[in-house]
Design an enzyme around this catalytic site. Structure first.
Site, PDB file in Angstrom:
ATOM      1  N   GLU A   9       0.731  -1.136   0.003  1.00  0.00           N
ATOM      2  CA  GLU A   9       0.246   0.068  -0.118  1.00  0.00           C
ATOM      3  C   GLU A   9       0.878   1.296   0.165  1.00  0.00           C
ATOM      4  OE1 GLU A   9      -3.658   0.221   1.879  1.00  0.00           O
ATOM      5  OE2 GLU A   9      -4.186  -2.249   1.729  1.00  0.00           O
TER       6      GLU A   9
HETATM    7  N1  COS Z   1      -5.789  11.422  -4.054  1.00  0.00           N
HETATM    8  C1  COS Z   1      -6.412  11.880  -5.244  1.00  0.00           C
HETATM    9  N2  COS Z   1      -5.801  12.155  -6.190  1.00  0.00           N
HETATM   10  C2  COS Z   1      -4.342  12.209  -6.148  1.00  0.00           C
HETATM   11  C3  COS Z   1      -3.789  11.964  -4.834  1.00  0.00           C
HETATM   12  C4  COS Z   1      -4.452  11.408  -3.902  1.00  0.00           C
HETATM   13  N3  COS Z   1      -4.015  11.267  -2.771  1.00  0.00           N
HETATM   14  N4  COS Z   1      -2.421  12.054  -5.105  1.00  0.00           N
HETATM   15  C5  COS Z   1      -2.208  12.513  -6.257  1.00  0.00           C
HETATM   16  N5  COS Z   1      -3.465  12.494  -6.988  1.00  0.00           N
HETATM   17  C6  COS Z   1      -3.741  13.357  -8.667  1.00  0.00           C
HETATM   18  C7  COS Z   1      -3.389  14.606  -8.429  1.00  0.00           C
HETATM   19  O1  COS Z   1      -4.174  15.410  -7.961  1.00  0.00           O
HETATM   20  C8  COS Z   1      -3.091  14.590  -9.938  1.00  0.00           C
HETATM   21  O2  COS Z   1      -4.201  14.983 -10.754  1.00  0.00           O
HETATM   22  P1  COS Z   1      -4.487  16.245 -11.160  1.00  0.00           P
HETATM   23  O3  COS Z   1      -3.416  16.868 -11.931  1.00  0.00           O
HETATM   24  O4  COS Z   1      -5.788  16.285 -11.868  1.00  0.00           O
HETATM   25  O5  COS Z   1      -4.884  17.287  -9.900  1.00  0.00           O
HETATM   26  C9  COS Z   1      -2.552  13.404 -10.435  1.00  0.00           C
HETATM   27  O6  COS Z   1      -3.062  12.399  -9.357  1.00  0.00           O
HETATM   28  C10 COS Z   1      -0.995  13.144 -10.370  1.00  0.00           C
HETATM   29  O7  COS Z   1      -0.340  13.746  -9.095  1.00  0.00           O
HETATM   30  P2  COS Z   1       0.858  13.715  -8.814  1.00  0.00           P
HETATM   31  O8  COS Z   1       1.548  14.633  -9.983  1.00  0.00           O
HETATM   32  O9  COS Z   1       1.110  14.429  -7.662  1.00  0.00           O
HETATM   33  O10 COS Z   1       1.535  12.483  -8.948  1.00  0.00           O
HETATM   34  P3  COS Z   1       3.013  11.930  -8.725  1.00  0.00           P
HETATM   35  O11 COS Z   1       3.140  10.831 -10.156  1.00  0.00           O
HETATM   36  O12 COS Z   1       4.006  12.834  -8.668  1.00  0.00           O
HETATM   37  O13 COS Z   1       2.933  11.016  -7.370  1.00  0.00           O
HETATM   38  C11 COS Z   1       2.822   9.555  -5.567  1.00  0.00           C
HETATM   39  C12 COS Z   1       2.189  10.653  -6.716  1.00  0.00           C
HETATM   40  C13 COS Z   1       4.301   9.383  -5.676  1.00  0.00           C
HETATM   41  C14 COS Z   1       2.188  10.122  -4.151  1.00  0.00           C
HETATM   42  C15 COS Z   1       1.998   8.350  -6.115  1.00  0.00           C
HETATM   43  O14 COS Z   1       2.240   7.801  -7.051  1.00  0.00           O
HETATM   44  C16 COS Z   1       1.945   7.196  -5.034  1.00  0.00           C
HETATM   45  O15 COS Z   1       1.434   7.224  -4.009  1.00  0.00           O
HETATM   46  N6  COS Z   1       2.535   6.128  -5.315  1.00  0.00           N
HETATM   47  C17 COS Z   1       2.546   4.778  -4.722  1.00  0.00           C
HETATM   48  C18 COS Z   1       1.470   4.098  -5.033  1.00  0.00           C
HETATM   49  C19 COS Z   1       1.361   2.926  -4.135  1.00  0.00           C
HETATM   50  O16 COS Z   1       0.956   3.073  -3.060  1.00  0.00           O
HETATM   51  N7  COS Z   1       1.630   1.597  -4.743  1.00  0.00           N
HETATM   52  C20 COS Z   1       1.366   0.658  -4.144  1.00  0.00           C
HETATM   53  C21 COS Z   1      -0.005  -0.079  -4.390  1.00  0.00           C
HETATM   54  S1  COS Z   1       0.027  -1.370  -3.424  1.00  0.00           S
HETATM   55  S2  COS Z   1      -2.237  -1.835  -3.489  1.00  0.00           S
END
Ligand code: COS
Length: 378
Positions: free
Chosen positions: A360
């Site tokens: 997660e």
């Molecule tokens: N909730 C809703 N939307 C989200 C969000 C959240 N928590 N985080 C990002 N977004 C949206 C952003 O708002 C953006 O959309 P808009 O441009 O329309 O506003 C889009 O997603 C891209 O966001 P961002 O540019 O911040 O994304 P990044 O690629 O920089 O990175 C992280 C985001 C690293 C935080 C994300 O990729 C992440 O959490 N990765 C881990 C995934 C994970 O947990 N994987 C394991 C799965 S195991 S079940």
């Protein structure tokens, strides 16, 4: 300690008895072989432990978040694999609750209430932390989508009854080109592949999920085209708080085992628990567990109250996972050579605890989420 109402206390007593009598010892064998404990899961499902996330309006028992956490912690205390199987089903139901139609929500709830499990299929070989780098595609033909691709490390991948699948509907649009689909078991072209031989949570099923020309009606999409990444991230914002509670279950078990051992193990003429060195270790383990539990509960209560919770969920998950590994290591230290032996339960706790720093979203990802909440994204 959880402050529960009478109904919550009764539920917890029932789950505790089940976990004590039918999970704790029995899971050892399955941990050794890596086989999925079908019978144990069947009994857990009969008790409704796969359905703790279903609200009353969709047929669930509509638990308050404190009782919800207490029941999940009890499962993890007995076996983190069982916790993982059940919580992954709750995780898979969340995208439906967040963005699904009424029909989709009810269908998901019905599958779970009829004994089904769910699989949340986001991760791919090149899309773990970099979750938006999905290669799975969903191409629209008339009023159908055709899905092709391969997911990996999917909890319940080989045993689920429904699958929540992210796929690119428009590769050019990157993160805004991802969509989410609700696909049921038995859909032609949907299959499970390689099952992981894992270090820990060996009693949970982790497998590849393969899509070969899987045709689904356009109505299988959850939300609208391009919203898949947002739905997935919003889902994880919610469920990470519960991962903390799973980690707390491991800590509680580690403390219980360490306390029992330190009261009966005699060295230099007295139980080792009489030594302040051991007492202070136990106290530090308790501080970590109790702090993590309160943080997890805090994030869950914020959710219940409809207040912002993403940062708190990430803090809880990150802290809980890190502390579970440390507390499990301390339990091994207290049991000494026996702690290192597979005859005793604590080495399993360390292997199980490690996943809470990974799934997660790794704890590095949690720190990105937390620092962005504090500093903004720049
Ligand atoms: N909730 C809703 N939307 C989200 C969000 C959240 N928590 N985080 C990002 N977004 C949206 C952003 O708002 C953006 O959309 P808009 O441009 O329309 O506003 C889009 O997603 C891209 O966001 P961002 O540019 O911040 O994304 P990044 O690629 O920089 O990175 C992280 C985001 C690293 C935080 C994300 O990729 C992440 O959490 N990765 C881990 C995934 C994970 O947990 N994987 C394991 C799965 S195991 S079940």
């Amino acid at each position: 300690m959880y402050i529960l109402n009478d109904e919550g206390k009764d539920l917890l007593a029932t789950v505790k008895e089940f976990c004590e009598k039918e999970v704790k010892e029995q899971c050892k064998e399955f941990d050794a072989t890596g086989q999925w404990p079908e019978e144990i899961n069947r009994k857990a499902i009969e008790m409704g432990l796969n359905a703790l996330d279903i609200p009353e309006e969709y047929g669930g028992i509509g638990l308050d978040k404190v009782t919800y956490a207490a029941l999940y912690e009890e499962m993890s205390k007995a076996d983190a694999g069982l916790f993982t199987t059940m919580s992954a089903t709750g995780l898979s139901f969340k995208p439906l609750m967040l963005a699904g139609t009424e029909e989709q929500k009810q269908r998901g709830a019905d599958i779970i209430l009829n004994g089904g499990l769910g699989a949340f299929c986001l991760t791919e070989p090149m899309a773990g932390s970099d979750a938006s780098n999905n290669k799975t595609t969903a191409v629209k033909y008339g009023d159908e989508y055709v899905l092709n691709g391969r997911k990996c490390f999917i909890t319940n991948g080989g045993v689920a009854d429904f699958y929540i699948i992210t796929a690119m509907t428009d590769k050019e649009k990157g993160v805004k080109g991802m969509s989410t689909f609700f696909v049921e078991k038995g859909t032609p072209g949907l299959s499970s592949g390689n099952e992981e031989n894992k270090m820990g949570i060996r009693t949970s099923n982790t497998a590849d999920v393969v899509m070969e020309d899987v045709r689904v009606p356009a109505s299988a999409m959850i939300g609208t085209e391009g919203k898949g990444f947002n739905i997935a991230m919003s889902t994880l914002d919610i469920t990470r708080a519960l991962m903390c509670i799973g980690a707390v279950g491991i800590m509680q078990r580690a403390i219980d085992e360490a306390v029992a051992y330190s009261k009966q193990r005699v060295t230099f003429g007295q139980p080792i628990g009489k030594n302040q060195a051991i007492q202070f270790m136990i106290a530090d383990m308790e501080i970590k567990k109790e702090t993590a539990r309160q943080m997890g509960l805090h994030a869950l209560r914020l959710q219940e109250l409809g207040l912002p919770y993403a940062k708190e969920s990430a803090i809880a998950k990150c802290y809980g996972g890190d502390m579970a590994v440390q507390v499990a290591l301390d339990a091994i230290q207290i049991l000494g050579g026996y702690g290192y032996s597979r005859e005793y339960p604590v080495e399993k706790l360390l292997r199980d605890a490690k996943i809470f720093q990974l799934y997660e979203g790794t704890n590095q990802i949690q720190r990105i989420v937390i620092s962005r909440a504090v500093m903004g994204k720049f």
